[in-house]
Scaffold this active site. Sequence first.
Site, short mmCIF file in Angstrom:
data_model
loop_
_atom_site.label_atom_id
_atom_site.label_comp_id
_atom_site.label_asym_id
_atom_site.label_seq_id
_atom_site.Cartn_x
_atom_site.Cartn_y
_atom_site.Cartn_z
N GLU A 19 78.73 40.06 -26.95
CA GLU A 19 77.98 41.33 -26.28
C GLU A 19 77.63 42.72 -26.83
O GLU A 19 78.16 43.20 -28.31
CB GLU A 19 79.51 41.29 -24.98
CG GLU A 19 78.97 42.12 -24.21
CD GLU A 19 79.59 42.84 -22.65
OE1 GLU A 19 80.82 42.14 -22.92
OE2 GLU A 19 79.03 43.32 -22.13
N ARG A 33 92.43 34.57 -32.50
CA ARG A 33 91.53 35.95 -32.95
C ARG A 33 92.82 36.74 -34.46
O ARG A 33 93.27 36.39 -34.39
CB ARG A 33 91.58 36.90 -31.74
CG ARG A 33 92.90 37.43 -31.48
CD ARG A 33 92.72 37.91 -29.94
NE ARG A 33 91.93 39.19 -30.07
CZ ARG A 33 90.30 39.54 -29.44
NH1 ARG A 33 90.30 38.33 -28.25
NH2 ARG A 33 89.70 40.39 -29.80
N LYS A 76 86.30 46.62 -28.79
CA LYS A 76 84.85 47.26 -28.96
C LYS A 76 85.13 49.12 -28.01
O LYS A 76 84.56 49.83 -28.50
CB LYS A 76 83.87 46.33 -28.88
CG LYS A 76 82.91 45.97 -29.73
CD LYS A 76 81.59 45.43 -29.43
CE LYS A 76 82.41 43.84 -28.75
NZ LYS A 76 81.15 42.71 -28.15
P1 ATP Z 1 85.99 42.43 -28.37
O1 ATP Z 1 87.19 43.28 -27.30
O2 ATP Z 1 86.94 43.57 -29.31
O3 ATP Z 1 84.59 43.78 -27.57
P2 ATP Z 1 84.79 40.66 -27.87
O4 ATP Z 1 85.72 39.33 -27.47
O5 ATP Z 1 85.12 41.14 -25.68
O6 ATP Z 1 85.94 41.42 -28.91
P3 ATP Z 1 82.35 39.64 -28.20
O7 ATP Z 1 81.25 39.89 -28.16
O8 ATP Z 1 82.36 38.64 -26.62
O9 ATP Z 1 83.79 40.45 -28.27
O10 ATP Z 1 82.37 38.46 -28.97
C1 ATP Z 1 81.70 37.37 -29.13
C2 ATP Z 1 82.54 36.42 -29.70
O11 ATP Z 1 83.27 36.49 -30.52
C3 ATP Z 1 83.84 36.16 -29.13
O12 ATP Z 1 83.42 34.69 -29.09
C4 ATP Z 1 84.86 35.78 -29.47
O13 ATP Z 1 85.76 35.12 -29.37
C5 ATP Z 1 84.52 36.10 -31.25
N1 ATP Z 1 85.53 37.80 -31.24
C6 ATP Z 1 86.25 38.75 -30.75
N2 ATP Z 1 86.93 39.09 -31.58
C7 ATP Z 1 87.29 39.11 -32.58
C8 ATP Z 1 89.25 38.33 -33.36
N3 ATP Z 1 89.76 39.67 -33.09
N4 ATP Z 1 88.81 37.44 -33.96
C9 ATP Z 1 87.80 36.02 -33.51
N5 ATP Z 1 87.08 35.96 -33.02
C10 ATP Z 1 86.76 37.37 -32.36
MG MG Z 2 84.63 42.28 -24.25
#
Ligand code: ATP
Ligand code: MG
Length: 559
Positions: free
Chosen positions: A40, A265, A275
Amino acid sequence: MSTDSSTDEKTKVSHFIRNIVIADLSSGKHQSIKTRFPPEPNGYLHIGHAKAICLNFELAREFSGLTNLRFDDTNPAKEEEVYARAIEADIRWLGYQWDELCHASDYFERFYDYAVELITAGKAYVEELSADEMREYRGTLTEAGRPSPWRERPQEESLDLFARMRTGEFPDGAYVLRAKIDMASPNIKMRDPAIYRIRNIPHQRTGDAWHIYPMYDFAHCISDAIEGITHSLCTLEFEDHRPLYDWVLDNISIAAHPQQIEFARLNLDYTVMSKRRLKLLVDEGLVDGWDDPRMPTLAAMRRRGYPPQAIRNFAELIGVTKSESIIPLGVLENEVRNELNQTAPRAMGVLDPLKIVLLNFPEGETEWLEAARHPQDESMGKRKVPITREIYIERGDFMEEPVRKYFRLKPGGEVRLRNAFIIKFVELMKDENGEIVEIRCELDPQTRSGMPESNRRVKGTIHWVSAEHGVAAEVRLYDRLFNVENPLADKQRDFQEFINPDCLSKAQAIVEPSVFAGGENFQFERVGYFCFDSKDSTADKPVLNRTVSLRDSWAKRGQ
Ligand code: ATP
Ligand code: MG
């Protein structure tokens, strides 16, 4: 689909997702695979994302498949184009090139059509309970939900309302579109989840075209299916979303049905990795932007001098499993160290300079010594290191009243100057406050390179820099961003309260001129790995970041 093939030669460590891919290819379920990385664009990528990026791209590369980069841009309130550009740059820097660049927002019209299909089939309805009421009707883990009074709304009425929601007739929150699944399901996600909501805000790519935006669970699975993704890899918190992922695809007229597979994760200690929280640190000015070298973002790691290969090696090393764990930051740093040990040319830099005068070295002269750029890798060649009558050594490499087994410079003692010769203490000069300002020594000419005693052994070897030729530089030394392993553990306090007050210290160093000859990273012998700061360093005022120390000082502290 990587631009860099250096990990190709390694034997792949297998993991459960790789095994699924192998099975799907050998059973003929798929002829080839296609993965995607779906960020995102609401912030910069962090090291957790790197795990997901490496997993998706490496799998596709290994099995000659494809990987899309898809911006999951369905929430215009939080998303910005600058983030999208930064994400692209970070993925390229990591060494990967996507096959197609996609946006969930490109599919808005199709999402809408599929929603209409669901309504028409009696599988979705327009809800007008408030958010609070919906929550109340939804029930709990131990108690089934109750059907909304709007659940049996005639399809024509839902179709009409949904069309008017789209054109902006209603305020935010007035209605939502819900999938009609099962209010008694033990999985709360399946109790008629919302799939569209009204948001009267423009979208960064579609402008004013839409007043409704699809929810993640509706948009994600359809995006995967549209793109022909075979294996949709996501983190464990999506496990109970999977029945909904499958339900949506089973109930619309789309043929493809990708498989969602969840993995644990990445969590690292002494940092935070979301983020939203990282944005808070930036917005509150607690760090100097998303690429502040103390941040766990990829932009920060690049600026700090981490080689992308080290991050890929780290991702490989930690593996892919279904059990959550917290990896010590030291494990990542060790990969950085291992990589730089092989690739970074050597130089000398003094962080806390103390002047030495070599009494028997002619005044005004410079001697150019030769030193290897790398102790093992001869292909890096040699460098010229100037030495003069006045040089600097590290203040910590002299002790007036030495402790036992102190093998560096001390009154009456001898020490080898790295890449040069042995010097012998003569006298020391202090200022009126009793502080040592200068140490006078004599060099032993018999220990110069090529002379009979060039190999004479003394117990200590120290680094040094010519006072005349050395260049003054600001060095920035980084430590853990937080001073507790898990800054989120204490729910009573804000995680920002745990920022390590010593996470950045600065020093005025004197460095060997060869570091200005090019190359991105270098090792100051005995001191650590460094790089020029890409933002603040100029020719007149060089600024160096310490990428990582030579040894793990946290391991020593017993942390
Ligand atoms: P954040 O909470 O940091 O914003 P998010 O999962 O909301 O993380 P996205 O941009 O939606 O962020 O994530 C893109 C991809 O990265 C998704 O497939 C998510 O599962 C993966 N991802 C995010 N954080 C991790 C992590 N700590 N370890 C492994 N994969 C991750
Ligand atoms: Mg997110």
